[in-house]
Structures are given as C-alpha cells and as structure tokens.
Design an enzyme around this catalytic site. Structure first.
Site, PDB file in Angstrom:
ATOM      1  N   LYS A 195     -18.334  -8.656  -2.283  1.00  0.00           N
ATOM      2  CA  LYS A 195     -19.213  -8.051  -3.278  1.00  0.00           C
ATOM      3  C   LYS A 195     -20.638  -8.568  -3.133  1.00  0.00           C
ATOM      4  O   LYS A 195     -21.596  -7.795  -3.084  1.00  0.00           O
ATOM      5  CB  LYS A 195     -18.693  -8.337  -4.684  1.00  0.00           C
ATOM      6  CG  LYS A 195     -19.459  -7.627  -5.784  1.00  0.00           C
ATOM      7  CD  LYS A 195     -18.835  -7.875  -7.146  1.00  0.00           C
ATOM      8  CE  LYS A 195     -17.401  -7.448  -7.142  1.00  0.00           C
ATOM      9  NZ  LYS A 195     -16.945  -6.755  -8.318  1.00  0.00           N
ATOM     10  N   ARG A 200     -19.075 -11.700 -12.257  1.00  0.00           N
ATOM     11  CA  ARG A 200     -17.927 -11.098 -11.578  1.00  0.00           C
ATOM     12  C   ARG A 200     -17.489 -11.958 -10.400  1.00  0.00           C
ATOM     13  O   ARG A 200     -18.296 -12.645  -9.787  1.00  0.00           O
ATOM     14  CB  ARG A 200     -18.270  -9.700 -11.042  1.00  0.00           C
ATOM     15  CG  ARG A 200     -18.756  -8.692 -12.074  1.00  0.00           C
ATOM     16  CD  ARG A 200     -19.222  -7.431 -11.352  1.00  0.00           C
ATOM     17  NE  ARG A 200     -19.866  -6.478 -12.235  1.00  0.00           N
ATOM     18  CZ  ARG A 200     -19.290  -5.381 -12.713  1.00  0.00           C
ATOM     19  NH1 ARG A 200     -18.043  -5.116 -12.391  1.00  0.00           N
ATOM     20  NH2 ARG A 200     -19.939  -4.556 -13.496  1.00  0.00           N
ATOM     21  N   MET A 214      -8.893 -10.947 -10.372  1.00  0.00           N
ATOM     22  CA  MET A 214      -9.659 -12.044 -10.958  1.00  0.00           C
ATOM     23  C   MET A 214     -10.499 -11.522 -12.116  1.00  0.00           C
ATOM     24  O   MET A 214     -10.496 -10.338 -12.418  1.00  0.00           O
ATOM     25  CB  MET A 214     -10.497 -12.728  -9.886  1.00  0.00           C
ATOM     26  CG  MET A 214      -9.649 -13.499  -8.892  1.00  0.00           C
ATOM     27  SD  MET A 214     -10.609 -14.236  -7.562  1.00  0.00           S
ATOM     28  CE  MET A 214     -11.076 -12.791  -6.622  1.00  0.00           C
ATOM     29  N   ARG A 234     -17.810  -1.308  -1.108  1.00  0.00           N
ATOM     30  CA  ARG A 234     -16.884  -2.047  -0.246  1.00  0.00           C
ATOM     31  C   ARG A 234     -16.081  -1.027   0.539  1.00  0.00           C
ATOM     32  O   ARG A 234     -15.976   0.137   0.131  1.00  0.00           O
ATOM     33  CB  ARG A 234     -15.944  -2.937  -1.060  1.00  0.00           C
ATOM     34  CG  ARG A 234     -15.111  -2.186  -2.073  1.00  0.00           C
ATOM     35  CD  ARG A 234     -14.376  -3.126  -3.009  1.00  0.00           C
ATOM     36  NE  ARG A 234     -13.690  -2.405  -4.078  1.00  0.00           N
ATOM     37  CZ  ARG A 234     -13.148  -2.989  -5.148  1.00  0.00           C
ATOM     38  NH1 ARG A 234     -13.231  -4.290  -5.291  1.00  0.00           N
ATOM     39  NH2 ARG A 234     -12.549  -2.264  -6.068  1.00  0.00           N
ATOM     40  N   HIS A 272      -6.159   0.971 -12.566  1.00  0.00           N
ATOM     41  CA  HIS A 272      -5.513  -0.163 -11.901  1.00  0.00           C
ATOM     42  C   HIS A 272      -4.220   0.270 -11.201  1.00  0.00           C
ATOM     43  O   HIS A 272      -3.973  -0.069 -10.040  1.00  0.00           O
ATOM     44  CB  HIS A 272      -5.223  -1.258 -12.930  1.00  0.00           C
ATOM     45  CG  HIS A 272      -4.459  -2.423 -12.374  1.00  0.00           C
ATOM     46  ND1 HIS A 272      -3.086  -2.509 -12.421  1.00  0.00           N
ATOM     47  CD2 HIS A 272      -4.882  -3.528 -11.734  1.00  0.00           C
ATOM     48  CE1 HIS A 272      -2.697  -3.638 -11.831  1.00  0.00           C
ATOM     49  NE2 HIS A 272      -3.771  -4.275 -11.417  1.00  0.00           N
ATOM     50  N   TYR A 282       8.373  -6.256  26.609  1.00  0.00           N
ATOM     51  CA  TYR A 282       8.631  -5.239  25.582  1.00  0.00           C
ATOM     52  C   TYR A 282       9.096  -5.903  24.294  1.00  0.00           C
ATOM     53  O   TYR A 282       9.529  -7.063  24.277  1.00  0.00           O
ATOM     54  CB  TYR A 282       9.672  -4.219  26.064  1.00  0.00           C
ATOM     55  CG  TYR A 282      11.076  -4.751  26.212  1.00  0.00           C
ATOM     56  CD1 TYR A 282      11.951  -4.800  25.117  1.00  0.00           C
ATOM     57  CD2 TYR A 282      11.548  -5.198  27.447  1.00  0.00           C
ATOM     58  CE1 TYR A 282      13.241  -5.292  25.261  1.00  0.00           C
ATOM     59  CE2 TYR A 282      12.838  -5.690  27.591  1.00  0.00           C
ATOM     60  CZ  TYR A 282      13.677  -5.738  26.495  1.00  0.00           C
ATOM     61  OH  TYR A 282      14.953  -6.233  26.617  1.00  0.00           O
TER      62      TYR A 282
END
Length: 890
Positions: free
Chosen positions: A26, A96, A107, A349, A465, A861
């Site tokens: 951020k 923030r 958070m 973002r 959310h 493999y």
C-alpha cells in the site's frame, strides 16, 4: 541512522513501487501513484522494518521514531493547510496496515483519527455540515473503540439501533446531527464503562494508539491464519500508512468505491466495481449498504451507476484506470473517494482474481503487447488452476431455487448448512462437505471459509469481504442473497416459505448467484481457449516431463486430457479390490502352499492383463510405469466378524481359517513389515503373474496400436540384492512370454527409492536399475520416523504453529532432509549409470513448491494425480524459467 518514516504526496515522495518490502504494498503504491501525477492525499508510511523491530524490542518503539513522525505529519499539515488537533481547521487522518503482499481484511484500520469534542465542532464549521461532522465522530469512536480499545463491535451497534428506534428511522442515513450527537454521547459513556477510563481526547495519543493497534494486528489470529494459508512469513511485518482523510460522506456530491481495471471473476477487459454515494470506505466492503455499479452497461433497473450520477469523476476514473494498467502492466484493484466532485486515489494494488480471470488476463495482456508470453506464464499461480478443475452444475439437473444473490466467486458446491466458522472447520475436519452461511462474513471467519466448500451471505456486494476472500481461496460464493433470512439463534435459513435447518443440504452456484435446495449433479470442467493457450506456452518453457498416477481407464483418460505424458505410477494393488477379483486374491492369501497360490493367481491373470491392455491403449505408446504389488497381504483380508463369515462362506472354508490367517499375517508396524519387494522375494509367483500380465498385454496392444513402453517398478527396495532377485524374475517371465508369442517389446525394470538406505546406496542399486522413481510419501515417513496417518492430525499442526516445521513435510518436500536424500540418490545413481531416468511419483509430484525443488535436483519427470497434471505442467514451466533467470543473474 535507520530511517523509519517515508512521506508521499503533497509534492514530497520518498518511496517507489519497488520498495514494497520496506514500505508494504500500500505505501509503495501510494508513493508511486503520487509520483506519476495521480491525486493522492498526502501522508507517510512507517516501515515494515519498524514492525519487526517493535516485536523484537518487546513492543517498544525506537527513540528516533517520534521526531520522524512529527516532521512527516508537519509536511502533511502544510500540504493540506490544516492542523492536527486544530480546533478550527482540524486535520484528520486514516491509519491503515500495509504488508508487502495483500492481506485483505486481515489487519486493522482506523479512520477519522484526530476528532474529539473540540475538533468535531471545527469540522462542522469547516464543512458547513454538522450532521456529517458528528457522523464522522461516531464512526471514529466506534472504529477506535473496537480496534484499539477492544470494545465489542456489537455494543456500538446496539446504541445506534436504540437511537434509530427513537428517531423512527430504519437506515443510518435517516439520522440527523442531533441523533448522531446522542450516539456519540452514548458511545463515550459505554467505552468509559467498558475500559474504566474515558475515551482519549488527545489526537497524538489517539495516533500512537492506532499505530500500536495496526502493528499488533499483524499477530492477531486471523492474520496468523491467513499467513499460514498463503505461506507468508511472520517476520515480514506490516507497514503503517498515515494519510490525510478525504470524505465520501459529506453529501450527495461525495462517494467512495472499490473497482478493478478488469473483471476479477472472468478477466473480461471491462471496468468493474461498485460505489456508494455519501459513504465511507468501510460501508462498501462491510455490506451494510448495498452498493451501486460503476458502469451504466452493468446497471439493473432501479440502480444508479456512477457513470450517470457522477459523469465527470467517472471519466477521470476511466483515465486513471488506463494509466494504472499501462504503468503496472497488470489488473489493478483500486480504492477511491470523491469529495465534492473531486476524485482522490486511496490505493492501488495488483488485484486478486479467480484462476479463470488470471488465465484470461495473462493471455490477453500478452496479446495486447503489455507483457511478454514468458511473463504471462509466470503470472498464473500453478496452484490456482485447481479452481478450473472442479465440477460445475449439470444444466440438466432438476433445480429447486431457494433464492438468488450476486455471483461473487465462480464455481458450484453442495454441502450441509453451517452457521459459524468454528462449526464449519470442525465438521470439515471430519470429512463432511459444508457450506458456510452467514448474514455477512468478517475477517474472523477466515478459518471457516477455508474449511467450507462454499460461502453464502445475505448481505454484501461483489467487493465485500466474503466475495474478495472467496475468490482468492477459489471457493464458490454467493453474496447479498437478500431473499434469504438467517436466524443464528434458531439455526435456520428461510427463503420463499421454505425453512432449512443446520445440517440440511443446499447447493450454490457462484457463477450465477443462485441458491438451491438439496444436492445437485455436477459436470466436469471443459478446458480450452485461454487455458490451452497458456499451457502451450508453459509446455514450450518446461524441461520436466509430467506423468500421472493412474490405474483406472477413467483416471488415465482424464490425465491424458489434461496433458499427461505417460503414467508414472500404476498401483496394481488398487486393481485387486475389485469385487470380481478380490475372492481370488483372498484365495491366494489363504493357500497353504505355492501350488495353491499359483492356482489362485491364474484366476487373477486375465483380469490383470485386461487392466494393462486398457491403460496401454489409452497411453498410445507413452511410458507406463507399473508398480508391482506393494502393501502387506493382510490388507486384503476382511476384519469384522460378519465380513469374515461372508468371505468364509464364499470361499467354502471355516471362519477360523480366515481368522487364523489374519492373525498370522498381522504386524506391529505394517508400513515397515512384509510388503513391497519382500513379497516378491518370499512369494515370487505373485510378481511372476503380474509381469506375465504386463508383457502379454503389451504384446497384444502392439499388434494394432503404438507399441507400449512398460516400465516395471519394484517397490521398497533397500538393497541391490533385492532388486537383482526380483529383476531376474521379471526378465525370465518376459523371455517366456516373448518365446510363446513370437514377439518382443521394449521394457525397463527399475525401483522406487523410498527408504533412506536406498538413497544412500543408490550407486549400487543403479547397477541393477534402468530407472529410479522417488516414492516421497514413504521416503518422508521413513526419514522423519513419522506415521503419516497418525501425525498429521495429532501434532504436525502444533509443530507448524511452534515453528518446528515450516509446513507439513507431506504437503511440500522437506528440502533439507528428504531433499538431501533425493539429491544424494540422483548424484550417486547417475555416477553409476549416466543416463539413468529419474522421476518422482509421490504426492509431492503435484505440489508446485516441491516441483521447483525436483527440477533443480535434476529429475526427468514428476507424476501426480490426474487433476494435478495441469498444475504440474505450469509449475514445471515456472521452475524452468526461474532456473534460467537465476543462471543469467549468476
């Protein structure tokens, strides 16, 4: 001296986008947006290094931090012409979190910080709107009280509900300034009662409290859970961003919103998002009010899109969208506020997206020339492909529609209704399919959302959310299903006159938003288009081949559809449990001598031969690695009395015979007992029958199709002599079959490396082997001394939580221990036999992190379950590209 604070905006930018490890995503992006000329409210970022120092120093700050913060805050004051704590022209700030990787909702955040009984009057005077000022003040007390002081969120809501009841209004927007004044008074009294001290009035004290809460939230339970699920190290820490407030709730010329530069569900190149007039940011994501669409083309009857309501701000936002995508060369997740018709950017973002969207965006951006094909391949997380490989609803299935909400995260799921995250986790741990049903989710629900097959909410929008987290997890989600009523107390779900209780089965379709009663038939996914394009690019880049673990025609066909390049593990014991042949297997086990065993095995031979014929035809000349019988014989015998009697009757023997044989074969530790090549040494007729079935099937298929390439694998070899003996049995059988049929085919004989001794003596074993294949399930068990079935539930989670293990060694290969044995075996084996083919067929063959290790270790493999084949193909491409990049860097 270490610099702890970096300013952004207001013409003073000290950060850049490439400083995300220090400033968090951020903070780095706020500085970057300001630097490229976007309207970003000024502020400053406290670094992630300080978070680490804060925890290292027992939650104390370095002495120099206060002076740095005061200087940064003074720059913000100068930029906006307001004063922090000024009674007449108060500066308010948001506080923030901001880790280096996005952790949405995990958070804490505090808005409107700086308000008190004096500055609220100044805000009212400066804005000319007392209602707005007191609404902002109550929001601040509620958020600060909950986040910093630990007061239960519901205590605040109860006070608002009482005031709304007295005022005779339903919505918060119906409350007047005097009502909000009452709410604030009630809040302060309640906080004082709960905390036994008055709500803090000093803005500086408020600021330090909020910063401490954000740093403290880095270690809260939901953040810890999220980091564990996404492999985010705890020592990365979070940054704290302090930024001048702009307000989307000052009136009808104000708004706030969340948008994506492309559709995060489908990847379509359209502007996607939601906004709310006269609201703050938390209103959009909390689901308290139903947001409106951004674009007119997406509006439904009765909705007012931003394009219509605020055309100037919308046009400016469209220009920002274009600029951000061109600058970051990726789909962006944007948060914005409009204050009195002026646009402000609060965050950008790289947007979280579904696997389908990730594929489409990567392929289309490569087509648009924004990124190269190599970058497109690296953009798609291999593990996310699982989202594309799960069933969807059968369109022909009968449907009983309960309600419809928003298609928040695509995919479909059926399961038992549960109303709490704890219950979802508990019941899922028992193997039950559950759907988490909530009025709205919060970050505290993260563990239940992860455990559930899908999520249903009655409130919230496409950026709520529930929607954002479900898309990131790959869980189907229907949000905002307002036609459904949930009663937590009664444990019921009601819709259209139908009442369902906890435990009843429902189905959700996250692609349409529909909710159905009962379980529904699903269909397999269809993979083409963007998926095929990206996988073609991935195949061009990878070195590792990808095979599949399969012993049924369905598994083999599915794997071929997903691009498997052969079978790396065919577990023949799985074939023995078929009802048509288990009787002969048990007859062989109960036989008293070799002649009796051979008579029973002769009955099994045609079944085994047909098994291999089917697999060889499907693989069309590709290698097929067949592991001869591995598990101990007692696993094929019945255990309960009733089942033993049934088997005795079927075989015409006394139950005592079966009981006695079971006791004779029982072992204290079967995993380390009479199994694997030890069976072939002591009962050679078993491996002889299996080898004959393989060679007869190969000769038969070679008559009409591409000649198969059988690779016969001897399990659990610990010494070269064991392999010498069993290999001789296989070669003698091959010689006999070729003589009988007059035809020969190419074949090879190798072994699984699944014991530490085999790895350490690989040079000796390689002399008798044409190939190695690591059985990492058993190699992990025997290296650690773990019993997988016991330790996973009992103490592995505790070991991970305590930092003893970074993750379960059965999920991702233990590079330091098991990995060292793998490297040793590869090096020693190839010293003895330079072109020795080496693969891996344990569960780790489908794990991207493990695949990266195997590529670096030099394997040829990996082999995995059918539905993990695309994951392995993409992970192998990532590994090859990473190796190439590292080589260039070195």
């Amino acid at each position: 001296m270490t610099k702890w604070v970096y300013s952004f905006g207001g013409g003073h930018n000290e950060g850049r986008a490439d400083m995300r490890n220090l400033l968090g995503g951020k903070g780095a992006n706020l500085a970057e947006m300001a630097a490229i000329g976007l309207p970003v409210p000024p502020g400053f970022t406290i670094t992630t290094e300080l978070c680490t120092e804060y925890y290292r120093n027992e939650r104390r700050y370095p002495d120099s931090l206060k002076a740095e913060m005061r200087a940064a805050l003074a720059r913000v004051e100068a930029a906006v012409g307001l004063g922090f704590g000024d009674k007449h022209k108060p500066l308010l700030v948001s506080v923030r979190s901001g880790a280096r990787v996005s952790m949405p909702g995990m958070m804490d955040t505090v808005l409107n910080l700086g308000l008190n009984d004096a500055t609220v009057e100044g805000l009212a005077e400066a804005s000319g709107d007392a209602r707005f000022a007191w609404d902002s003040y109550r929001r601040f007390i509620q958020m600060y009280g909950s986040v910093v002081l630990g007061v239960d969120h519901h205590r605040f809501e109860d006070i608002i509900e009482h005031v709304k009841l007295d005022a005779g209004v339903v919505e918060d927007t119906g409350l007047a300034a005097s009502d909000w004044h009452r709410v604030v008074h009630g809040y302060k009294e309640m906080v004082a009662e709960e905390t036994r001290k008055p709500f803090p009035m000093d803005p500086e004290e408020q600021l330090w409290g909020a910063i401490g809460a954000v740093f403290g939230s880095w270690m809260n339970p939901r953040a810890n859970t999220y980091r564990r699920l996404h492999d985010i190290p705890a020592d990365w820490g979070t940054a704290v961003n302090v930024q001048a407030m702009v307000f989307g709730n000052m009136g009808t010329d104000c708004a706030t919103g969340v948008c994506f530069t492309r559709d995060p569900s489908t990847g379509e190149n359209v502007f996607y998002g939601e906004y709310l007039v006269n609201a703050q940011g938390e209103d959009v994501v909390a689901g308290i009010r139903t947001p409106q669409p951004m674009a007119a083309a997406r509006a439904k009857p009765g909705e007012t899109p931003m394009e219509v309501a605020m055309p100037a701000a919308y046009r400016e936002l469209m220009a920002v969208r274009e600029k951000l995508e061109r600058h970051y060369k990726d789909m962006q997740d944007i948060e914005f506020t409009v204050q009195r018709n002026k646009l402000y950017m609060l965050q950008t973002r790289n947007g979280k997206r579904t696997a389908a969207a990730s594929l489409r965006i990567a392929v289309e951006m490569a087509g648009e020339g924004l990124i190269e094909r190599r970058e497109a391949v690296m953009r798609v997380n291999p593990s996310s492909l699982d989202q594309l490989l799960h069933p969807t609803l059968d369109p022909k299935a009968k449907r009983v529609v309960l309600s419809k909400g928003l298609p928040a995260s695509p995919g479909a799921a059926s399961g038992a209704v549960v109303f709490s995250a704890d219950e979802a986790e508990m019941r899922a741990a028992k193997g039950e399919a559950v759907l988490l049903v909530r009025i709205e989710t919060s970050p505290e629900d993260i563990h239940g959302m992860h455990a559930a097959r899908g999520i249903l909410t009655t409130r919230g929008g496409m950026t709520s959310h529930a929607a954002v987290v479900a898309r990131g997890m790959g869980r189907p989600c229907v949000a905002g299903a307002g036609g459904i009523s949930v009663d937590y107390g009664a444990q019921t779900l009601s819709a259209n006159g139908v009442v369902l209780r906890a435990g009843d089965i429902i189905t959700i379709d996250g692609s349409t938003g529909e909710v159905y009663a009962g379980a529904m038939k699903m269909i397999e996914p269809q993979l083409s288009g963007d998926f095929g394009t990206l996988m073609e690019w991935a195949d061009q880049a990878r070195r590792l081949k990808v095979r599949t673990n399969a012993e049924t025609p369905l598994d083999a066909e599915t794997a071929r559809k997903f691009g498997a390049e052969g079978i790396g593990l065919c577990r023949t014991e799985h074939m023995f449990f078929d009802p048509a042949r288990i009787g002969a297997v048990r007859q062989m086990i109960l036989a008293k001598d070799e002649a009796g065993r051979r008579a029973a095995l002769a009955k099994l031979l045609p079944f085994q031969r047909e098994d291999f014929v089917s697999l060889f035809k499907i693989m069309e000349g590709l290698p097929v690695t067949i592991r001869l019988l591995d598990p101990p014989l007692h696993e094929f015998l019945p255990h309960g009395e009733a089942e033993m009697q049934e088997v005795a009757d079927a075989l015409g023997v006394d139950i005592a015979v079966i009981r006695a044989r079971g006791e004779e074969l029982s072992e204290a530790n079967p995993m380390l007992g009479h199994r694997g090549c030890r069976l072939g040494v002591t009962y050679p007729e078993i491996y002889e029958m299996q080898a004959r079935a393989i060679f007869e099937a190969a000769v038969e298929v070679a008559k009409t199709a591409n000649a198969p390439v059988p690779e016969i694998m001897i399990p659990l070899v610990g010494t070269k002599k064991e392999l010498d003996i069993t290999r001789a049995q296989v070669e003698a059988t091959a010689k006999a079959v070729f003589a009988e049929t007059g035809k020969t085919i190419e074949y090879s004989v190798g072994t699984m490396i699944e014991l530490p001794r085999a790895a350490l003596t690989a040079d000796q074993i390689a002399e008798a082997a044409d190939f190695f294949s690591f059985g990492t399930n058993d190699l992990t068990q025997t290296t650690f001394g773990f019993s997988r079935d016991d330790v996973e539930a009992r103490f592995i989670p505790i070991y991970i939580e305590m930092g003893i293990l970074p993750q379960s060694p059965f999920d991702s290969v233990d590079a330091a221990g098991v990995g060292r044995l793998v490297r040793t075996a590869v090096e020693e084996g190839r010293k003895a036999k330079g072109k020795l083919e080496i693969g891996i067929c344990g569960e780790h063959g489908g794990d991207p992190k493990s695949i990266s290790f195997f590529a670096e270790a030099g394997l040829d493999y990996v082999s995995c379950s059918a539905f993990r084949v695309p994951v392995a193909r993409l992970a192998a491409a990532h590994a090859a590209m990473a190796q190439k990049t590292n080589a260039v860097t070195t």
